[in-house]
Design an enzyme around this catalytic site. Structure first.
Site, PDB file in Angstrom:
ATOM      1  N   HIS A   1       0.790  -1.116   0.261  1.00  0.00           N
ATOM      2  CA  HIS A   1       0.105   0.065   0.173  1.00  0.00           C
ATOM      3  C   HIS A   1       0.864   1.289   0.041  1.00  0.00           C
ATOM      4  O   HIS A   1       2.127   1.171  -0.060  1.00  0.00           O
ATOM      5  CB  HIS A   1      -1.146   0.100   1.134  1.00  0.00           C
ATOM      6  CG  HIS A   1      -0.264   0.031   2.670  1.00  0.00           C
ATOM      7  ND1 HIS A   1       0.517   0.910   3.060  1.00  0.00           N
ATOM      8  CD2 HIS A   1      -0.363  -1.157   3.486  1.00  0.00           C
ATOM      9  CE1 HIS A   1       1.029   0.571   4.232  1.00  0.00           C
ATOM     10  NE2 HIS A   1       0.635  -0.615   4.505  1.00  0.00           N
TER      11      HIS A   1
ATOM     12  N   TYR B   1       3.613  -7.089   5.604  1.00  0.00           N
ATOM     13  CA  TYR B   1       2.766  -8.202   5.904  1.00  0.00           C
ATOM     14  C   TYR B   1       2.935  -9.441   5.341  1.00  0.00           C
ATOM     15  O   TYR B   1       3.378  -9.602   4.114  1.00  0.00           O
ATOM     16  CB  TYR B   1       1.355  -7.680   5.328  1.00  0.00           C
ATOM     17  CG  TYR B   1       1.087  -6.300   5.771  1.00  0.00           C
ATOM     18  CD1 TYR B   1       0.479  -6.060   6.945  1.00  0.00           C
ATOM     19  CD2 TYR B   1       1.503  -5.079   4.817  1.00  0.00           C
ATOM     20  CE1 TYR B   1       0.237  -4.560   7.079  1.00  0.00           C
ATOM     21  CE2 TYR B   1       1.445  -4.039   5.390  1.00  0.00           C
ATOM     22  CZ  TYR B   1       0.529  -3.632   6.296  1.00  0.00           C
ATOM     23  OH  TYR B   1       0.471  -2.197   6.637  1.00  0.00           O
TER      24      TYR B   1
ATOM     25  N   ARG C   1       2.291  -2.807  11.186  1.00  0.00           N
ATOM     26  CA  ARG C   1       2.247  -1.287  10.591  1.00  0.00           C
ATOM     27  C   ARG C   1       2.449  -0.400  11.722  1.00  0.00           C
ATOM     28  O   ARG C   1       1.903  -0.446  12.697  1.00  0.00           O
ATOM     29  CB  ARG C   1       0.821  -0.963  10.030  1.00  0.00           C
ATOM     30  CG  ARG C   1       0.643   0.405   9.322  1.00  0.00           C
ATOM     31  CD  ARG C   1      -0.367   0.413   8.198  1.00  0.00           C
ATOM     32  NE  ARG C   1      -1.828   0.659   8.635  1.00  0.00           N
ATOM     33  CZ  ARG C   1      -2.396  -0.823   8.315  1.00  0.00           C
ATOM     34  NH1 ARG C   1      -1.893  -1.823   7.762  1.00  0.00           N
ATOM     35  NH2 ARG C   1      -3.797  -0.822   9.163  1.00  0.00           N
TER      36      ARG C   1
HETATM   37  N1  GLY Z   1      -7.022   3.995   8.696  1.00  0.00           N
HETATM   38  C1  GLY Z   1      -7.086   3.884   7.258  1.00  0.00           C
HETATM   39  C2  GLY Z   1      -5.691   4.181   6.843  1.00  0.00           C
HETATM   40  O1  GLY Z   1      -4.692   4.032   7.575  1.00  0.00           O
HETATM   41  O2  GLY Z   1      -5.548   4.573   5.705  1.00  0.00           O
HETATM   42 MN    MN Z   2      -4.773   3.913   9.692  1.00  0.00          MN
END
Ligand code: GLY
Ligand code: MN
Ligand code: MN
Length: 432
Positions: A344, A382, A400
């Site tokens: 991400h 992860y 995270r």
């Molecule tokens: N809590 C949603 C994000 O971390 O993007």
């Molecule tokens: Mn978040």
């Protein structure tokens, strides 16, 4: 000057004279049967008006009649007995409007606002139906104005393009509220670290957050809390929170409160039994280094892409060092082979919305950080079951570490530093 008025004035200044912006507020949403979800106002509408009732529309006008008109629910003692107080259109001055109308008269009154206007601004990129409604109205008006000396605007302009740039830069008032939101969320994470234990359910740990949010004045979460023990931490948007937390596992909690309309967004990952194992520690230290190094990039002269590059490089190198990836650093990055572990982005703007509005750049060019912007920094690793070539002690570890960071004229200001993230600090807090 009133915060909302100064925002409206800036919108007015950005529109040509004799133009209007039409902003639809949010409506209630049915949850099931005759029960509704808790009401949450549209963020742009809230930003400009502070008016927190459903079924409202604001028209903001530039030029001679510069100011703001509110369409809202009429007072109704019977409905107010069941649903709570309404301001009512006659009390328009309470929110700094020049005029107030019943929402039921919008269809009729809007003609007077649209006729002979230079431009009409509305939401063009969101799910709300305002553009469709206004377009239909304009077509109707065009027919009615044929062979008269009235003109009708030809096209709609995006109000987002003005408003979302404004919202990206937080005022002092907004920064103060977001700091308070972060403080509350930080204290919830600390509470959870102190109260977690093996064999409780993930949702029971979630309850500690909700308790701390509400007891400190936040009535709701900014987004669904993620409380993932063990393998569940590898599911990025896990929010079932329904399993038992196990001795020896880590738990990843991504939870932040909403305070006075503004979000906070914190993730911490900590051991259910209070002590990190060696393999958990090894992965944690990589993510922590990425978190700390990325935060250093949140400053004038650097760009979100610099932050992303830093995260990718530290995570990939860390995985090479642990022999979870093998090969040349640059080649692994170029081929995006780190994506099996980190998939991400490293951050996003944060404000009234947790993933807040505002561009990150245009035409393929990233913009630079500027004072007043707030971004999250949230690298992660992860390691899901089944990843080839990974020794079993690393499988099902998801970590995270997420902080909220304000860009200033000097060093980045971490708004979430009240909650520990060093392994030793976490273990000490958990054993207290
Ligand atoms: N809590 C949603 C994000 O971390 O993007
Ligand atoms: Mn978040
Ligand atoms: Mn986030």
């Amino acid at each position: 000057m009133n915060e909302y008025k100064s925002r409206r004035d800036r919108l007015i200044a950005a529109m040509p004279k004799n133009s209007i912006a039409v902003l639809f507020g949010a409506n209630g949403n049915i949850r099931n049967g005759d029960t509704e979800f808790p009401f949450r106002q549209n963020s742009d509408f809230l930003y400009l008006t502070g008016f927190d009732e459903p079924n409202a529309i604001a028209i903001i006008e530039s030029g001679e009649n510069s100011g703001f008109t509110i369409f809202c629910q009429e007072k109704d003692s019977n409905r107010e007995q069941w649903e709570g107080k309404r301001m009512g259109p006659n009390n328009f001055k309470d929110i700094g409007a020049l005029n107030g109308f019943s929402i039921s008269s919008f269809n009729e009154e809007i003609d007077n606002f649209l006729l002979n206007k230079e431009r009409v601004y509305c939401h063009k990129n969101s799910n709300c139906h305002s553009e469709k409604i206004l377009n239909e109205k304009i077509i109707e008006l065009k027919k009615a104005s044929a062979r008269t000396n009235n003109s009708v605007p030809e096209e709609m302009y995006s109000v987002e393009s003005i408003l979302h740039e404004m919202r990206l830069f937080k005022s002092d008032v907004e920064i103060k509220i977001i700091k308070d939101a972060c403080k509350i969320s930080a204290s919830a994470h600390k509470r959870a670290m102190q109260r977690v234990s093996p064999e409780i359910y993930e949702y029971q740990l979630e309850a500690e957050y909700i308790h701390e949010f509400m007891i400190n004045g936040s009535k709701t979460c900014a987004y669904p809390s993620i409380v993932g023990g063990g393998k569940n931490a590898c599911i990025l948007h896990y929010s079932e929170n329904s399993e038992i937390l196990k001795d020896g596992d880590l738990v990843l909690v991504d939870a932040g409160c909403e305070f006075k309309g503004y979000a906070s967004d914190i993730t911490r990952t900590f051991p259910v039994n209070g002590k990190f194992s060696k393999s958990q520690e090894a992965i944690y230290e990589i993510v922590l280094e990425a978190n700390k190094e990325c935060i250093k990039t949140v400053k004038i002269g650097s760009k979100p892409s610099d932050t992303e590059d830093r995260a990718i490089s530290i995570i990939t190198q860390g995985l090479i060092d642990l022999k979870l990836l093998s090969g040349d650093l640059n080649e692994l990055i170029e081929k995006k082979l780190y994506c099996d572990f980190y998939m991400h982005r490293v951050g996003h703007w944060m404000g009234l919305d947790v993933h807040d509005v505002g561009s990150y750049g245009t035409k393929g060019i990233w913009r630079e950080y500027e004072p007043g912007m707030i971004t999250t920094i949230e690298p992660g690793i992860y390691i899901k079951e089944g990843l080839k070539g990974v020794p079993s002690e690393y499988l099902n570890i998801g970590i995270r570490i997420e902080d909220d960071v304000l860009v200033t004229n000097r060093e980045p200001k971490i708004l979430t530093s009240d909650v520990p993230k060093e392994i030793k600090e976490i273990e000490i807090l958990m054993s207290a």
